[in-house]
Design a protein around this motif. Sequence first.
Motif, short mmCIF file in Angstrom:
data_model
loop_
_atom_site.label_atom_id
_atom_site.label_comp_id
_atom_site.label_asym_id
_atom_site.label_seq_id
_atom_site.Cartn_x
_atom_site.Cartn_y
_atom_site.Cartn_z
N PHE A 250 0.83 -1.21 0.00
CA PHE A 250 0.00 0.00 0.00
C PHE A 250 0.86 1.26 0.00
CE2 PHE A 250 -2.00 3.33 2.59
CZ PHE A 250 -3.13 3.60 1.82
N GLY A 253 3.03 1.50 -3.34
CA GLY A 253 2.14 1.86 -4.45
C GLY A 253 1.64 3.28 -4.34
N LEU A 273 -2.52 4.41 -10.67
CA LEU A 273 -3.30 3.75 -9.62
C LEU A 273 -3.92 2.46 -10.15
CD1 LEU A 273 -4.56 3.77 -6.80
CD2 LEU A 273 -6.43 5.17 -7.73
N GLY A 274 -4.39 2.49 -11.41
CA GLY A 274 -4.94 1.28 -12.00
C GLY A 274 -3.90 0.18 -12.13
N LEU A 277 -3.28 -1.21 -8.58
CA LEU A 277 -4.39 -2.04 -8.13
C LEU A 277 -4.45 -3.35 -8.90
CD1 LEU A 277 -7.23 0.62 -7.66
CD2 LEU A 277 -5.85 -0.50 -5.91
N GLN A 280 -1.87 -5.63 -7.49
CA GLN A 280 -2.29 -6.13 -6.18
C GLN A 280 -3.37 -7.19 -6.29
OE1 GLN A 280 -0.60 -5.41 -3.44
NE2 GLN A 280 0.67 -4.18 -4.79
N VAL A 281 -4.29 -7.02 -7.23
CA VAL A 281 -5.31 -8.06 -7.46
C VAL A 281 -4.65 -9.33 -7.97
CG1 VAL A 281 -7.29 -8.67 -8.91
CG2 VAL A 281 -7.19 -6.42 -7.82
#
Length: 357
Positions: A250, A253, A273-274, A277, A280-281
């Motif tokens: 977190f 990133g 940010l995309g 994320l 991270q997914v």
Amino acid sequence: MRLLPEAVRRLAAWCAVVLLVSGVGYVGIRLCAELRTAVVPVLLALLGSALLGPFHRRMVKARVNRSVAAAVTCVAVVAVVGGAVYIVVAALIDSGDEIVASLKEAARGLARHFGAAGTSLEDVASNARELLRKFGGTAASGVISGVSVVGESIAMAVLALLLVFFFLRDSDRAVDGLRAVAPRGTADTVEAMARRAFGAVEGFMRGTTLIAFIDAVCISVGLLVLGVPGAAGLGALVFVGAYIPYLGAFLSGGVAVLVALADRGFVIALWALGVVLAVQVLEGHVLQPMIQSRTVQMHPAVVMLTITAGASVAGILGMLLAVPLTAAAFGVMYELRERYTAPPETGEPGTPSAEGS
């Protein structure tokens, strides 16, 4: 005590046990804090040995001398860590002025959209030198202590590297030494617990390193495509942050997104940010189940509490060490449960079955 109900006596006994264990744990933590210059290198060396053990064993199987294999492994560690530090520092030096200028421009943009709040940010950015000069005396007073901390850290790092060499070289004697110091009749149990704990740490370190490498490569490539400055350094920061589960990803990133916002604007920051994320997914739903499926699994709430406790005890170093040490503790508990919790159909441990009696 006999005048008290049975339930109250049991509660008192459990309270006494909890207080005793808590007291012993507190004393142990205080001793580790006082002896941190010796304890921290040992813990770091154990983590390094768990991570580098497979590479060393492969070299030994290839009939390389154990001392030579351990030395080569340590040299490789120094090269990799030194290279990562160089990448981070070089990236920050090359893009530092550009990032500062971008932050000032971002502050001006915030001033246009949010008024006084943005103006205050711009004032802070433009008056940074004045603030540094104002508080320079306070900062200078801590230079000596800062140099002492740096020297202590370097000494602990060198000691940890030397311990990694000895742990790898003499790993074949570890089991015999452990059995020699174990109390009579408990050698098998102690060996099994040690193997389970070290296996949990080894699996955690290898899995986390592979996941961290994949995360760093994916985010670095995404930031390079988006044209974000310092993409290599930010990728290295992501790699280091991955060793602190959840919180590290977190924070690293978030730094990447802020740099993208400061340099490339709001739209590119959204794309960054995309990317973060999406990585991270990928980590949470694909990499973690596939890579770390055979290691000790802990609930995310347990991980977060462990990280928080580690941070309160030893700061950033505690955050790095908390999860692998907790994984080792879980490994020991699982081993004890498997040894002393018998299946229902076999009866209690040590009790002969009906057929054998």
